[in-house]
Design an enzyme around this catalytic site. Structure first.
Site, PDB file in Angstrom:
ATOM      1  CG  ASP A 151      -2.275   0.611   0.956  1.00 39.88           C
ATOM      2  OD1 ASP A 151      -2.288   1.811   0.629  1.00 39.88           O
ATOM      3  OD2 ASP A 151      -3.319  -0.071   1.072  1.00 39.88           O
ATOM      4  CG  HIS A 226      -5.167   3.864   0.524  1.00 38.89           C
ATOM      5  ND1 HIS A 226      -4.745   2.572   0.314  1.00 38.89           N
ATOM      6  CD2 HIS A 226      -6.416   3.941   0.005  1.00 38.89           C
ATOM      7  CE1 HIS A 226      -5.708   1.902  -0.320  1.00 38.89           C
ATOM      8  NE2 HIS A 226      -6.730   2.708  -0.517  1.00 38.89           N
ATOM      9  CB  SER A 563      -9.160   0.685  -0.371  1.00 38.98           C
ATOM     10  OG  SER A 563      -8.642   0.764  -1.657  1.00 38.98           O
TER      11      SER A 563
END
Ligand SMILES: *[C@@H]1O[C@H](CO)[C@@H](O)[C@H](O)[C@H]1NC(C)=O
Ligand SMILES: *[C@@H]1O[C@H](CO)[C@@H](O)[C@H](O)[C@H]1NC(C)=O
Ligand SMILES: *[C@@H]1O[C@H](CO)[C@@H](O)[C@H](O)[C@H]1NC(C)=O
Ligand SMILES: *[C@@H]1O[C@H](CO)[C@@H](O)[C@H](O)[C@H]1NC(C)=O
Ligand SMILES: *[C@@H]1O[C@H](CO)[C@@H](O)[C@H](O)[C@H]1NC(C)=O
Ligand SMILES: *[C@@H]1O[C@H](CO)[C@@H](O)[C@H](O)[C@H]1NC(C)=O
Ligand SMILES: *[C@@H]1O[C@H](CO)[C@@H](O)[C@H](O)[C@H]1NC(C)=O
Ligand SMILES: *[C@@H]1O[C@H](CO)[C@@H](O)[C@H](O)[C@H]1NC(C)=O
Ligand SMILES: *[C@@H]1O[C@H](CO)[C@@H](O)[C@H](O)[C@H]1NC(C)=O
Length: 779
Positions: A151, A226, A563
């Site tokens: 990620d 994220h 996600s």
């Protein structure tokens, strides 16, 4: 020196068209170098990665010299060597080198590296029934299972990544922590964050050296948020008082597997990434010894690649790397994608990606939690909406304008301004006002830049109720649905000086019904990638308004997306792995799928947020995960590497292609295997109009009570008869296997199209449920 010479005829026939396409592209293009992923055949003398790297360097040198006597080979052009999940490398290549490599017999395929821009909690454990169940204690909260997260990196100081309650790092762990900008291995890695690496050569080849002045860190530190969010969702440890804004979602934040270890593989830079880097991250994670891989990213193969022609599994390098990971026992959880219904013109193609059958493909649902807030219009009307993260709301009446009316140049920017795209709003019109638009990008930054003070984020969808808050916004924001959008537009039209107030969120509400519902953005099946044989997505998990660790000044952040759903399943897989160390990745997935529910809190079929209508297995797969049941599924549909190889045989791939997945693959069985008989925990069958029936064989493995008798039942569908034989299965021991045949017969009056049913095996204690999708019609 070996001379590498060959012709296209040495390549498998299916590959020729790809090579020709690449050839055309590269000869027409400029002489600049581009990054390619070069997928090589296995060379049995390459027992370790250094021999292999040396050989690839030789190969590049030869390719350079053969192609152009004047060019000096550049050692730095070899970026990544792939060794653990498949064989090959990524490198910067000239068109001449590409042509040369294409003609060499050891090369299976070359793919131009693709760069992706889109990367695709506190309450969700309770909503899934984890908090008061047995799975957490039974699995010791996932301790000693290692989850790899590919990620944007991690913000290591967050309490979610503390290691207070953890024992020593599992001795089998082979990974490392790399130090770099604002990231120190000795300071930031611990018994929770046991690995941290970064992969950027592919990114830098395209965008140049990482610009640290622009706020990116050349290290595993997360500059985007994220990766920190997904890692803490999967395996964040307990951290109290998790909330965002003034008391929203107050509670204890922890991931699904609070004691699992985390290994961070940063492959995104400025929210962009290169396939070459992603593949290197996956390869390294497998070498390091992760048990679970969490990939909240799109498949490198997606519909944006018309150059590779019709989607095929063997052209998807992430699917090939994932195969290699699965073969080593790694459970892979991936996102279904955030495309929703877009580009799904009819029922023959969906938007779901990451569809290989050895991947667990996760869609997103709502939970029962909402954060209410109000928009009060100047004429007194109160509209209920949902609060964004940044809940410092505007209690004073403030001028209001629609983004559509605030375009810098409405002849050029009208639509973009309605969506508050960057640089489309006129500061003269927006300054000091609340702007209503449909936020698509940058958390509403365009409004802030133009001098706006608040946002009404109004859904564009006809029916969505606005529950899906996109993300944390840069300004005070209330999210409303499409009906509210119409009312507010009318109000703005009706007065010369429209005003509004964004009112304090009332308390966080739970028990919103119906829940779960499939998120509007969650990508849908059927899988476009290759014929109709496996239902995707596999499962849905919470992915709307998920609160997890944030970066920089934000302790916590709220995000929505598949996600966010994917790491829920990664963490749950870690718990199941800890509770059942002998289960294969396929058994873990089967347990998650066959115990999932297709019903919502109203005891009705799970609905779609965009329409309120009932969903189907192409929206929610086998349903919404129920971890407490998954740990005791009774029976599992297991799959071995051999079954997956047979699956590739069923797709009628030639031997060269099958060996591209697995260099050890034996020849396909002489008697063809039917794809209907692939031992997947869900059923997808096609009955052409010329036929009246078809059948599917499956084998169940007993992982429940040693002695148990299961009875089959199916849900009725008009004009279809589903017969299960034998209808009763008796087991006399653990791990005993029993097979059955499901026969689907149709009458002539059955309408063409898609029909849905389900099969349930029950022994009175366990229910083992699978969706059945029956396609009647062409092909
Ligand atoms: C395998 O690699 C070695 C060098 O490590 C090379 O000499 C040999 O030609 C390669 N074999 C094939 C079939 O490519
Ligand atoms: C990164 O390191 C620099 C130099 O030590 C320091 O000034 C800066 O505050 C650090 N930034 C973060 C986010 O830790
Ligand atoms: C459905 O979509 C497929 C793929 O885009 C296309 O080939 C087909 O013609 C479409 N069918 C209808 C009825 O629109
Ligand atoms: C709201 O209005 C009151 C009264 O006009 C004023 O005193 C106050 O400063 C305003 N608050 C903000 C945040 O503008
Ligand atoms: C708006 O865009 C059009 C088309 O590009 C251009 O002709 C016009 O001059 C622009 N107007 C302003 C005010 O910038
Ligand atoms: C708002 O007014 C414009 C022009 O005055 C009109 O075209 C539009 O349809 C109106 N919109 C609504 C929602 O009333
Ligand atoms: C305010 O304006 C909207 C839009 O025209 C309308 O639907 C609503 O009824 C108005 N409210 C009041 C109290 O007049
Ligand atoms: C849910 O609905 C099914 C029928 O669809 C019914 O058999 C069952 O009893 C219901 N459960 C509850 C809790 O209402
Ligand atoms: C089932 O068959 C009847 C005629 O017997 C027909 O009217 C109906 O449309 C069919 N339903 C489906 C779902 O195929």
């Amino acid at each position: 020196m070996v001379r590498l010479r060959g012709t296209f005829t040495l390549l498998p026939p299916l590959l020729v068209s790809v090579c020709l396409l690449l050839w055309t592209e590269t000869t027409l293009g400029s002489a600049h170098k581009s990054t390619y992923i070069v997928h090589m055949e296995r060379n049995s003398s390459h027992t370790d990665i250094s021999i292999k790297a040396a050989w690839y360097r030789d190969l590049l040198r030869i390719a350079t010299l053969e192609a152009d006597q004047l060019l000096e080979p550049d050692e730095d052009d070899l970026h990544h060597v792939y060794h653990h999940t498949f064989d090959g490398f990524s490198a910067l290549l000239t068109p001449q080198q590409v042509a040369y490599l294409q003609s060499s017999p050891q090369v299976i395929q070359l793919q131009r590296d693709t760069l992706h821009k889109e990367i695709h909690t506190t309450h969700s454990p309770e909503f899934m029934g984890l908090a008061d169940g047995h799975l957490w204690p039974e699995s010791n909260y996932g301790e000693d299972v290692i989850i790899g997260v590919v990620d944007t990196g991690v913000w290591p100081e967050r309490p979610s990544f503390g290691d207070q309650q953890l024992g020593p790092i599992p001795s089998r762990w082979k990974g490392i922590c790399e130090s770099g900008t604002n990231f120190s291995a000795s300071e930031h890695c611990n018994r929770k964050l046991i690995g941290a690496r970064s992969f950027y050569k592919g990114y830098e080849a395209e965008y140049g050296v990482i610009d640290e002045a622009g706020g990116e860190y050349k290290s595993p530190r997360d500059s985007e948020g994220h990766g920190t969010h997904t890692a803490s969702t999967a395996a964040g440890t307990w951290s109290h008082m998790a909330s965002v804004g003034p008391g929203l979602g107050l509670g204890t934040a922890r991931g699904m597997a609070p004691k699992a270890r985390l290994a961070i593989y940063k492959a995104f830079w400025n929210a962009r990434n290169s396939d070459a880097d992603t593949l290197a991250a996956v390869d390294q994670a497998v070498a390091d010894g992760v048990d679970v891989l969490s990939l909240s990213l799109g498949s490198p193969y997606d519909q944006a690649r018309p150059d590779i022609g019709r989607p095929q599994l063997w052209k998807d390098m992430l699917a090939i790397a994932a195969y290699g990971a699965m073969k080593k026992g790694v459970f892979l959880s991936l996102t279904a994608g955030n495309e929703g219904l877009k580009d799904r013109p009819n029922q023959t193609t969906g938007t779901v990606n990451n569809v290989a059958p050895w991947m667990t493909t996760v869609g997103a649902s709502t939970t029962d939690r909402i954060f209410p807030a109000d928009v009060v219009l100047g004429n007194g009307t109160v509209i209920q909406g949902k609060s964004g993260l940044n809940s410092k709301l505007l209690e004073n009446m403030t001028s209001l304008i629609s983004g559509c009316d605030a375009a810098k140049n409405s002849s050029v920017n009208y639509l973009k301004a309605c969506l508050c795209y960057p640089d489309t709003l006129s500061p003269a019109l927006v300054r000091g006002k609340i702007v209503m638009c449909t936020i698509q990008v940058d958390k509403g930054a365009a409004v802030l830049e133009a001098g706006g003070v608040g946002i009404i984020d109004a859904s564009w969808f006809t029916q969505g109720d606005g529950i899906e808050i996109q993300s944390d916004y840069v300004l005070p924001t209330v999210r409303v649905g499409a009906t509210a959008r119409r009312i507010i537009t009318e109000y703005i039209n009706s007065t010369n000086s429209p005003t509004a107030q964004l009112r304090d969120p009332r308390q966080t509400q739970y028990n919103r019904a119906p829940a779960p519902a499939v998120a509007t953005f969650s990508s849908r099946g059927p899988s476009y990638a290759y014929s109709w044989n496996v239902i995707k997505p596999d499962i849905i998990a919470p992915g709307v308004n998920i609160i997890a660790a944030g970066i920089k000044e934000k302790q916590y952040a709220m995000n929505s997306g598949t996600s966010m759903a994917c790491p829920h399943v990664s963490g749950l897989a870690a718990l199941l792995k800890a509770a059942h160390p002998t289960w294969s990745p396929a058994a873990i997935r089967s347990a998650l799928m066959t115990t999932a529910t297709t019903k919502d809190s109203n005891n009705a079929t799970i609905t779609l947020l965009e329409s309120g209508q009932s969903g189907t297995p192409f929206d929610f797969g086998s349903g919404f995960v129920r971890p407490e049941r998954a740990t005791d599924p009774g029976l599992v549909y297991d799959l071995s590497t051999g079954d997956y190889l047979n699956y590739l045989c069923m797709l009628r791939y030639p031997p060269q292609i099958i060996r591209a997945f697995d260099a050890d693959a034996p020849a396909c069985p002489a008697t063809p295997i039917r794809v209907e008989d692939f031992n997947y925990p869900s059923f997808l069958v096609t009955i052409p109009v010329s036929e009246a029936s078809t059948h599917a064989d499956r084998t169940l493995t007993n992982v429940g009570s040693a002695r148990a008798t299961y009875v089959a039942s199916v849900t009725d569908v008009a004009n279809i008869t589903i017969d299960v034989h034998p209808p009763i299965l008796s087991f006399n021991g653990l791990n005993e296997k029993k097979s059955f045949t499901l026969t689907v017969s149709v009458t002539n009056s059955l309408e063409d199209g898609i029909h849905y049913s389900s099969l349930t095996w029950s022994d009175g204690v366990h229910t083992v449920q699978s969706p059945i999708v029956i396609r009647r019609g062409s092909e």
